[in-house]
Each structure stands twice: as C-alpha cells, then as structure tokens.
Design an enzyme around this catalytic site. Structure first.
Site, PDB file in Angstrom:
ATOM      1  N   GLY A  32      42.589  40.964  48.300  1.00 65.86           N
ATOM      2  CA  GLY A  32      42.768  41.484  46.939  1.00 65.86           C
ATOM      3  C   GLY A  32      42.873  43.006  46.962  1.00 65.86           C
ATOM      4  O   GLY A  32      43.795  43.600  46.387  1.00 65.86           O
ATOM      5  N   HIS A  33      41.927  43.660  47.677  1.00 67.37           N
ATOM      6  CA  HIS A  33      41.966  45.128  47.772  1.00 67.37           C
ATOM      7  C   HIS A  33      43.238  45.580  48.485  1.00 67.37           C
ATOM      8  O   HIS A  33      43.858  46.561  48.103  1.00 67.37           O
ATOM      9  CB  HIS A  33      40.762  45.650  48.579  1.00 67.37           C
ATOM     10  N   GLY A 143      42.184  45.207  40.018  1.00 67.08           N
ATOM     11  CA  GLY A 143      42.539  43.783  40.069  1.00 67.08           C
ATOM     12  C   GLY A 143      42.322  43.129  38.717  1.00 67.08           C
ATOM     13  O   GLY A 143      41.376  43.443  37.996  1.00 67.08           O
ATOM     14  N   GLN A 149      36.817  44.275  32.864  1.00 64.32           N
ATOM     15  CA  GLN A 149      36.700  45.631  33.419  1.00 64.32           C
ATOM     16  C   GLN A 149      38.025  46.392  33.239  1.00 64.32           C
ATOM     17  O   GLN A 149      38.035  47.536  32.772  1.00 64.32           O
ATOM     18  CB  GLN A 149      36.326  45.549  34.898  1.00 64.32           C
ATOM     19  N   SER A 181      37.186  37.528  46.458  1.00 68.14           N
ATOM     20  CA  SER A 181      36.101  38.353  45.932  1.00 68.14           C
ATOM     21  C   SER A 181      35.135  38.657  47.068  1.00 68.14           C
ATOM     22  O   SER A 181      34.926  37.821  47.954  1.00 68.14           O
ATOM     23  CB  SER A 181      35.354  37.566  44.849  1.00 68.14           C
TER      24      SER A 181
HETATM   25  O1  PAF Z   1      35.713  46.688  40.676  1.00 65.23           O
HETATM   26  C1  PAF Z   1      34.934  47.354  41.398  1.00 65.23           C
HETATM   27  O2  PAF Z   1      34.886  47.207  42.623  1.00 65.23           O
HETATM   28  C2  PAF Z   1      33.994  48.356  40.747  1.00 65.23           C
HETATM   29  O3  PAF Z   1      33.585  47.896  39.503  1.00 65.23           O
HETATM   30  C3  PAF Z   1      34.575  49.772  40.638  1.00 65.23           C
HETATM   31  C4  PAF Z   1      35.823  49.779  39.757  1.00 65.23           C
HETATM   32  C5  PAF Z   1      34.926  50.281  42.032  1.00 65.23           C
HETATM   33  C6  PAF Z   1      33.562  50.736  40.004  1.00 65.23           C
HETATM   34  O4  PAF Z   1      32.412  50.864  40.780  1.00 65.23           O
END
Ligand code: PAF
Length: 278
Positions: A32-33, A143, A149, A181
């Site tokens: 995902g990242h 994501g 968020q 995740s």
């Molecule tokens: O989605 C995340 O990994 C975290 O919520 C983030 C956006 C890095 C903020 O700490």
C-alpha cells in the site's frame, strides 16, 4: 538516499527544492505504501517519505507499544526504490515541546473511528499539520483505506488554506481481498484466514444496497450481527455519503460503506465506494 533525523536538517535539505511530493507513514511499509510512493514518483523526482509512529494518535498505550516497528527494513526498501529523502525523527525530536495546542476538528471526526478511538483524529491532524509545515510539499499522498482520515486531511488543508494537493490512492489488497495494513502482521494464522470476511461483508452490503431490498439500517444491522456471530467484534459497519461522510440523504448516489471490527485483539478497518446507479 538521505535519511534525516532532525527537523533542522530536514528544513535545510528541502529548502532549495520545489515540487515536493510527500508520503507520510508510520513505517512497517507494505505494498500500500509502495503504491503511494510510485504514484508520487509519477509527479516529481523529489519524493519525501516520513516514518514516525505518532504517539498522539493512539488512544491506547498498549496499541502504541505493539505497533510494528521495522525501521531498518523500511529504510532498506526505500533505498532500493530510490527515494531521495526519508525523514525518520525520534519521538523527542518530533514532540520536543509539549503539544498543548489542540485542534478542534469538524463534527465528523467524532463519528465512526473517532467515536471508538477518542482523540485519534486530533492526534493525526496535529501530526500531519506539523509534518506539512516541515516538508512544505506541493502534494501529499494518502491511502483510501483510511477513508475518514483522508476526508479530514482534505478538510484540514482546505480550511487552513494550506497550498497542498491531497491525493487519495486506491486501497491495495491481498489476493483474498484483505486490505494491506501494517496491522495485518499482528494477526495469527487463524485470524489471518478469517480477516477477508470484513471486505466480503462490505461487498455483500453493497450488493444489498444496490438491490434496495432492505433499508440501509437493516443492511447494517444484519451485517453487524453476522460478523459478530463469526467471532469479530464490530465497532461499526456504516453506509454513508462518500462526499460528506454523513448518513445518505434520500436518493443519494455516491456512497461509501465503512467498517471497523476487531479479530482477537487486532482492529481492522476497510471501506468500499460505489454508486447506486450509473
Ligand atoms: O496513516 C498514517 O500512517 C498516519 O495516520 C499518518 C498520516 C502518517 C499520520 O501519523
């Protein structure tokens, strides 16, 4: 790759650059990242990835303590894919002064995950705001798995006039449908097998919503009951407007079903966006 640990060094390293794409993470990098990073590279060569496990966004110390920490592996992955800047501050560097300024967020931040994780989105918002100030990116990638968020971060940049383009990227899934995740690595073998049930449930809720054979309330109640019966503890399964995250008004077309549920002690979230008619 420059691995930067202090705010001072970060500001100096990025000062000469324009057109920065930012990918904030809490590490334990997965597909995902990596997709967020790939998308960032499509826009610019100046990609900044941050790795910081933000204590402000954990509402339980236990959860914070056991969050997977894999900095060395993460750095070697980022190096391999050619990321030029990684910001990996220590906790004391990032939170070197007492964080007594607070943000009051829009009401929707206290619903869904915000209802079950008090303080979570305030912690996210403060940290993202701090990181945006330090990195000063033109664009930032998040994501869509963390749909609420993403929604709140879009509201944050809009309402605080931050000149940052927020880009949401589709959820990356395992072959069995489970959303990628960092928390998946905490599932034992039995629960890992069961985990795709969350996405399957969202899909069957979607089918029912499109068919209109039951009311949204009935669809939510039925799905909650069946996941609970198969060993999950459901926080919520909720059909919302994908534009406002509010309960859909009559005949609303663009919807999202959001879900959060715990297996053993691992809380998973997921969502599915869809339109009732084309
Ligand atoms: O989605 C995340 O990994 C975290 O919520 C983030 C956006 C890095 C903020 O700490």
């Amino acid at each position: 790759m420059q691995t930067i640990h202090t705010k001072y060094e970060l500001i100096n390293a990025l000062k000469p650059l324009t057109n920065i794409a930012f990918v904030p993470t809490m590490g334990n990098l997965h597909e995902g990242h990596l997709t967020l990073i790939q998308e960032a590279f499509k826009k610019t060569e100046y990609v900044v990835v941050s790795i910081f496990i933000n204590p402000l966004q954990f509402n339980s110390t236990e959860d914070f303590k056991r969050y997977p920490r894999t900095l060395e592996e993460d750095l070697s992955i980022l190096k391999k894919i050619g990321v030029p800047f990684v910001f990996a501050p220590s906790e004391s560097e990032m939170l070197d002064s007492l964080q007594t300024f607070a943000m009051h967020l829009p009401q929707i931040a206290y619903d869904l995950c915000g209802k079950f994780r008090p303080g979570h989105f305030e912690g996210v918002a403060i940290m993202v705001y701090k990181l945006f100030n330090l990195v000063q990116p033109e664009m930032a990638f998040f994501g869509k798995k963390d749909f609420q968020q993403l929604f709140l971060i879009k509201a944050l940049v809009k309402q605080l006039d931050l000149p940052i383009n927020i880009i949401g990227i589709d959820t990356v899934r395992h072959d069995d449908g489970l959303a990628r995740s960092s928390r998946n690595s905490l599932l034992n073998v039995e629960y890992r097998k069961k985990a795709p049930q969350l996405f399957q449930t969202l899909n069957s809720m979607k089918e029912k919503a499109i068919k209109k054979s039951l009311s949204f309330d009935e669809i939510e109640a039925f799905a909650t009951q069946s996941l609970n019966a198969s060993g999950w503890i459901v926080d919520y399964l909720s059909i919302r407007s994908s534009q406002s995250l509010a309960s859909p008004v009559h005949d609303e077309n663009q919807l999202v079903i959001l879900g959060a549920a715990t297996l053993g002690s691992v809380r998973l979230i997921d969502n599915i966006e869809f339109c009732i008619h084309d």
